[in-house]
Design a protein around this motif. Structure first.
Motif, PDB file in Angstrom:
ATOM      1  N   PRO A  12      44.845  60.657  50.708  1.00  0.00           N
ATOM      2  CA  PRO A  12      45.436  61.839  51.312  1.00  0.00           C
ATOM      3  C   PRO A  12      44.694  63.091  50.863  1.00  0.00           C
ATOM      4  O   PRO A  12      44.460  63.268  49.666  1.00  0.00           O
ATOM      5  CB  PRO A  12      46.878  61.837  50.778  1.00  0.00           C
ATOM      6  CG  PRO A  12      47.129  60.419  50.406  1.00  0.00           C
ATOM      7  CD  PRO A  12      45.825  59.861  49.946  1.00  0.00           C
ATOM      8  N   ILE A  13      44.296  63.905  51.846  1.00  0.00           N
ATOM      9  CA  ILE A  13      43.576  65.123  51.513  1.00  0.00           C
ATOM     10  C   ILE A  13      44.228  66.310  52.197  1.00  0.00           C
ATOM     11  O   ILE A  13      44.805  66.187  53.267  1.00  0.00           O
ATOM     12  CB  ILE A  13      42.084  65.057  51.946  1.00  0.00           C
ATOM     13  CG1 ILE A  13      41.981  64.475  53.357  1.00  0.00           C
ATOM     14  CG2 ILE A  13      41.253  64.273  50.955  1.00  0.00           C
ATOM     15  CD1 ILE A  13      40.600  64.519  53.948  1.00  0.00           C
ATOM     16  N   GLY A  14      44.149  67.462  51.566  1.00  0.00           N
ATOM     17  CA  GLY A  14      44.646  68.692  52.191  1.00  0.00           C
ATOM     18  C   GLY A  14      46.159  68.802  52.173  1.00  0.00           C
ATOM     19  O   GLY A  14      46.859  67.915  51.660  1.00  0.00           O
ATOM     20  N   ASP A  15      46.668  69.897  52.739  1.00  0.00           N
ATOM     21  CA  ASP A  15      48.096  70.195  52.695  1.00  0.00           C
ATOM     22  C   ASP A  15      48.928  69.230  53.526  1.00  0.00           C
ATOM     23  O   ASP A  15      50.069  68.945  53.194  1.00  0.00           O
ATOM     24  CB  ASP A  15      48.353  71.624  53.223  1.00  0.00           C
ATOM     25  CG  ASP A  15      47.531  72.647  52.464  1.00  0.00           C
ATOM     26  OD1 ASP A  15      47.191  72.337  51.291  1.00  0.00           O
ATOM     27  OD2 ASP A  15      47.213  73.695  53.040  1.00  0.00           O
ATOM     28  N   ASP A  16      48.330  68.740  54.639  1.00  0.00           N
ATOM     29  CA  ASP A  16      49.111  67.849  55.504  1.00  0.00           C
ATOM     30  C   ASP A  16      49.187  66.430  54.947  1.00  0.00           C
ATOM     31  O   ASP A  16      49.927  65.598  55.456  1.00  0.00           O
ATOM     32  CB  ASP A  16      48.535  67.826  56.919  1.00  0.00           C
ATOM     33  CG  ASP A  16      47.033  67.631  56.908  1.00  0.00           C
ATOM     34  OD1 ASP A  16      46.488  67.216  55.855  1.00  0.00           O
ATOM     35  OD2 ASP A  16      46.392  67.893  57.942  1.00  0.00           O
ATOM     36  N   GLY A  17      48.421  66.154  53.894  1.00  0.00           N
ATOM     37  CA  GLY A  17      48.499  64.852  53.246  1.00  0.00           C
ATOM     38  C   GLY A  17      47.977  63.700  54.075  1.00  0.00           C
ATOM     39  O   GLY A  17      48.232  62.532  53.783  1.00  0.00           O
ATOM     40  N   LEU A  18      47.228  64.009  55.156  1.00  0.00           N
ATOM     41  CA  LEU A  18      46.662  62.936  55.981  1.00  0.00           C
ATOM     42  C   LEU A  18      45.477  62.296  55.276  1.00  0.00           C
ATOM     43  O   LEU A  18      44.748  62.969  54.545  1.00  0.00           O
ATOM     44  CB  LEU A  18      46.192  63.496  57.319  1.00  0.00           C
ATOM     45  CG  LEU A  18      47.259  63.795  58.374  1.00  0.00           C
ATOM     46  CD1 LEU A  18      46.622  64.414  59.602  1.00  0.00           C
ATOM     47  CD2 LEU A  18      48.012  62.520  58.760  1.00  0.00           C
ATOM     48  N   ILE A  19      45.268  61.007  55.512  1.00  0.00           N
ATOM     49  CA  ILE A  19      44.043  60.401  55.006  1.00  0.00           C
ATOM     50  C   ILE A  19      42.944  60.625  56.041  1.00  0.00           C
ATOM     51  O   ILE A  19      43.212  60.780  57.237  1.00  0.00           O
ATOM     52  CB  ILE A  19      44.213  58.894  54.687  1.00  0.00           C
ATOM     53  CG1 ILE A  19      44.607  58.120  55.945  1.00  0.00           C
ATOM     54  CG2 ILE A  19      45.216  58.689  53.569  1.00  0.00           C
ATOM     55  CD1 ILE A  19      44.596  56.624  55.745  1.00  0.00           C
ATOM     56  N   GLY A  20      41.692  60.608  55.578  1.00  0.00           N
ATOM     57  CA  GLY A  20      40.552  60.957  56.428  1.00  0.00           C
ATOM     58  C   GLY A  20      40.445  60.133  57.692  1.00  0.00           C
ATOM     59  O   GLY A  20      40.197  60.646  58.785  1.00  0.00           O
ATOM     60  N   ILE A  21      40.684  58.835  57.560  1.00  0.00           N
ATOM     61  CA  ILE A  21      40.481  57.966  58.722  1.00  0.00           C
ATOM     62  C   ILE A  21      41.438  58.328  59.854  1.00  0.00           C
ATOM     63  O   ILE A  21      41.105  58.213  61.033  1.00  0.00           O
ATOM     64  CB  ILE A  21      40.619  56.477  58.308  1.00  0.00           C
ATOM     65  CG1 ILE A  21      40.142  55.545  59.420  1.00  0.00           C
ATOM     66  CG2 ILE A  21      42.044  56.128  57.924  1.00  0.00           C
ATOM     67  CD1 ILE A  21      38.659  55.416  59.487  1.00  0.00           C
ATOM     68  N   LEU A  22      42.645  58.805  59.486  1.00  0.00           N
ATOM     69  CA  LEU A  22      43.592  59.215  60.529  1.00  0.00           C
ATOM     70  C   LEU A  22      43.125  60.470  61.241  1.00  0.00           C
ATOM     71  O   LEU A  22      43.243  60.596  62.457  1.00  0.00           O
ATOM     72  CB  LEU A  22      44.981  59.448  59.909  1.00  0.00           C
ATOM     73  CG  LEU A  22      45.867  58.213  59.842  1.00  0.00           C
ATOM     74  CD1 LEU A  22      47.215  58.566  59.239  1.00  0.00           C
ATOM     75  CD2 LEU A  22      46.056  57.606  61.238  1.00  0.00           C
ATOM     76  N   LEU A  23      42.585  61.408  60.437  1.00  0.00           N
ATOM     77  CA  LEU A  23      41.998  62.615  61.039  1.00  0.00           C
ATOM     78  C   LEU A  23      40.912  62.234  62.035  1.00  0.00           C
ATOM     79  O   LEU A  23      40.834  62.761  63.141  1.00  0.00           O
ATOM     80  CB  LEU A  23      41.387  63.482  59.939  1.00  0.00           C
ATOM     81  CG  LEU A  23      42.276  64.555  59.324  1.00  0.00           C
ATOM     82  CD1 LEU A  23      41.608  65.118  58.073  1.00  0.00           C
ATOM     83  CD2 LEU A  23      42.534  65.670  60.323  1.00  0.00           C
ATOM     84  N   ILE A  24      40.067  61.299  61.603  1.00  0.00           N
ATOM     85  CA  ILE A  24      38.961  60.840  62.452  1.00  0.00           C
ATOM     86  C   ILE A  24      39.502  60.230  63.748  1.00  0.00           C
ATOM     87  O   ILE A  24      39.016  60.527  64.847  1.00  0.00           O
ATOM     88  CB  ILE A  24      38.102  59.799  61.704  1.00  0.00           C
ATOM     89  CG1 ILE A  24      37.423  60.427  60.490  1.00  0.00           C
ATOM     90  CG2 ILE A  24      37.110  59.113  62.650  1.00  0.00           C
ATOM     91  CD1 ILE A  24      35.995  60.811  60.654  1.00  0.00           C
ATOM     92  N   LEU A  25      40.516  59.364  63.604  1.00  0.00           N
ATOM     93  CA  LEU A  25      41.061  58.697  64.799  1.00  0.00           C
ATOM     94  C   LEU A  25      41.711  59.696  65.749  1.00  0.00           C
ATOM     95  O   LEU A  25      41.564  59.595  66.966  1.00  0.00           O
ATOM     96  CB  LEU A  25      42.073  57.616  64.389  1.00  0.00           C
ATOM     97  CG  LEU A  25      41.442  56.346  63.786  1.00  0.00           C
ATOM     98  CD1 LEU A  25      42.529  55.377  63.317  1.00  0.00           C
ATOM     99  CD2 LEU A  25      40.514  55.671  64.775  1.00  0.00           C
ATOM    100  N   ASN A  26      42.428  60.676  65.180  1.00  0.00           N
ATOM    101  CA  ASN A  26      43.010  61.723  66.032  1.00  0.00           C
ATOM    102  C   ASN A  26      41.914  62.500  66.752  1.00  0.00           C
ATOM    103  O   ASN A  26      42.047  62.835  67.931  1.00  0.00           O
ATOM    104  CB  ASN A  26      43.857  62.678  65.193  1.00  0.00           C
ATOM    105  CG  ASN A  26      45.226  62.074  64.876  1.00  0.00           C
ATOM    106  OD1 ASN A  26      45.703  61.214  65.613  1.00  0.00           O
ATOM    107  ND2 ASN A  26      45.822  62.490  63.770  1.00  0.00           N
ATOM    108  N   GLY A  27      40.854  62.787  65.997  1.00  0.00           N
ATOM    109  CA  GLY A  27      39.719  63.502  66.594  1.00  0.00           C
ATOM    110  C   GLY A  27      39.076  62.694  67.694  1.00  0.00           C
ATOM    111  O   GLY A  27      38.748  63.212  68.775  1.00  0.00           O
ATOM    112  N   LEU A  28      38.930  61.405  67.446  1.00  0.00           N
ATOM    113  CA  LEU A  28      38.333  60.516  68.441  1.00  0.00           C
ATOM    114  C   LEU A  28      39.160  60.522  69.722  1.00  0.00           C
ATOM    115  O   LEU A  28      38.627  60.537  70.834  1.00  0.00           O
ATOM    116  CB  LEU A  28      38.247  59.091  67.864  1.00  0.00           C
ATOM    117  CG  LEU A  28      37.720  58.009  68.814  1.00  0.00           C
ATOM    118  CD1 LEU A  28      36.295  58.312  69.235  1.00  0.00           C
ATOM    119  CD2 LEU A  28      37.790  56.637  68.149  1.00  0.00           C
TER     120      LEU A  28
END
Lengths: 226, 241
Positions: A12-28
């Motif tokens: 989990p990174i940042g204030d929203d506590g999301l893990i990187g791979i989830l950010l990537i998938l949302n971006g994708l």
């Protein structure tokens, strides 16, 4: 290396506590959505523009020429930023929709050129033969020219899809979080450079590669009927 | 049947036809010969408005086709055209090539058109090629299909634009035979050709064109054995060896 992957993608990174791979998938998801809907909008605009360009009436030809000229003569990122921050600023349009409109407008100009080139690549004798049989211009287009032009248009259209997919990587300029921007967010939060950037690159590559593969299959099938 | 008066055609500054007047009677077979660049193909293409005349009048069956508002598509249904490069539709079978226009224009239904196509293919000697695609045919076969396709519209007039010029020598005979039987059956035909033997044997009349003018216009016997004009003599001495 393992550490870097773990930090970038699975912690989990940042204030929203999301893990990187989830950010990537949302971006994708955003990248694919924008590409897909922009392509549809582009196709509609492209067909319309081609018909306007081939019209005998100057008041249809002229705006179409202007549209294609302006779009092809300016960078897509400039178009995107102008559209979002100026043209659509007073309207309450979200970033993804704005990106779809901007990339759709951009793609439409290129698609109209692709369609025009495809139609012009059909031998002039085909039109003459059809017209000499008494077929109207419309029937000639529908029965004789388009079926042949499509074979030339489809592969180029697939190529345009790939170009569009890659070009959406500038959505971050208006603050939209696509695949590329997701990678950048991870990079700024974790101070890891390689893992997020290469992850993005590999995903783009996989997407374009698989699409190119499907495209070459399609082209082979189109060639068979020649 | 066709009355052409003072036909001019220019491409930009290039004057290709400089005033041609011709009367072609029903059932007449007219060959147009002449050196390349003489305007003979342009003359032919003006007759069904593939080229828009710059000046002059063309009347077919009492109807002016050069008048404003003339229905060009209707006119073209009566005038068949055969091209040097065949121009068959490559994405359609031989059968579909022949039936497309009559069906789409509502002249007959698919069943009638198919039946007619079979007859036409027999007439040009290609019954067995009904379901072939143009790409699999030889040049001579393509041209015979193109003739059948034009005939499917049951035209009153057939225009041939150097129909054998793109063919291998051994294919020429088959195409000329088809045209010959068409002429014997009474079809009105205008043929731009380099086949002097064919022009002499089949035509009722031969027109020699040069430099955008009709230089000589007479019966094939007279034109080939006793040409009056110096330019005709010079041309024939080169092509008839």
């Amino acid at each position: 290396m393992i550490d870097a992957i773990n930090t970038s993608l699975f912690t989990p990174i940042g204030d929203d506590g999301l893990i990187g791979i989830l950010l990537i998938l949302n971006g994708l998801k955003v990248t694919l959505m924008v590409t897909f809907f922009a392509m549809i909008l582009g196709a509609i605009l492209g067909i319309t523009t081609t018909m306007m360009k081939m019209s005998s009436k100057w008041y249809l030809r002229w705006p179409a020429d202007l549209y294609v000229g302006v779009i092809r003569g300016t960078p897509v990122v400039v178009q995107l930023v102008i559209l979002y921050f100026i043209v659509l600023s007073s309207l309450d349009v979200d970033k993804v929709t704005a990106a779809i409109i901007a990339f759709g407008l951009n793609s439409g100009a290129y698609i109209s050129e692709i369609i025009r080139a495809g139609i012009e690549a059909v031998d002039k004798g085909q039109t003459e033969a059809a017209r000499s049989l008494g077929l109207s211009p419309g029937m000639t287009m529908k029965e004789v020219i388009m079926p042949q032009a499509v074979k030339k248009i489809l592969p180029a259209l697939g190529n345009e899809f790939i170009v569009l997919l890659k070009e959406t990587a500038v959505i971050g300029f208006i603050g939209g979080v696509d695949l590329m921007r997701a990678g950048e967010i991870i990079r700024s939060r974790t101070f890891e450079d390689s893992v997020p950037l290469f992850t993005c690159a590999i995903i783009y590559l996989l997407l374009t590669y698989s699409f190119t593969f499907m495209l070459s299959k399609l082209e082979k099938r189109l060639k068979q009927s020649d | 049947m066709i009355k052409i008066t003072n036909l001019h055609k220019s491409f930009g500054d290039n004057q290709v036809l400089k005033g041609i007047s011709q009367h072609i009677a029903r059932g007449e077979v007219v060959s147009v010969i002449g050196p390349s660049g003489s305007g003979k193909s342009t003359f032919l293409r003006c007759i069904n408005l593939l080229e828009q005349p710059t000046e002059g009048d063309i009347v077919i069956d009492g109807q002016s086709i050069t008048a404003k508002g003339a229905c060009i598509d209707k006119l073209r249904q009566k005038v068949g055209m055969v091209f040097q490069n065949f121009n068959l539709f490559p994405h359609k079978t031989v059968m579909q090539n022949i039936t497309l226009a009559p069906v789409k224009l509502g002249l007959m239904n698919q069943v009638e058109a198919d039946r007619q196509a079979v007859e036409l293919l027999a007439q040009v000697g290609l019954q067995d090629k009904a379901n072939a695609y143009p790409a699999s045919l030889s040049g001579g076969q393509k041209q015979r299909v193109a003739i059948a396709r034009a005939l499917a519209m049951q035209p009153e007039l057939m225009l041939f634009d150097e129909p054998t010029s793109a063919l291998d020598p051994e294919m020429v005979g088959d195409v000329l035979d088809v045209m010959k039987s068409l002429a014997l059956a009474g079809m009105t035909m205008v043929i731009v050709t380099h086949e002097m033997g064919f022009a002499r044997d089949v035509s009722d009349r031969v027109i020699f064109m040069d430099g955008g003018y009709v230089v000589e216009d007479s019966s094939p016997q007279a034109l080939f054995s006793a040409p009056k004009e110096a330019r005709t003599q010079a041309f024939l001495s080169k092509v008839l060896r």
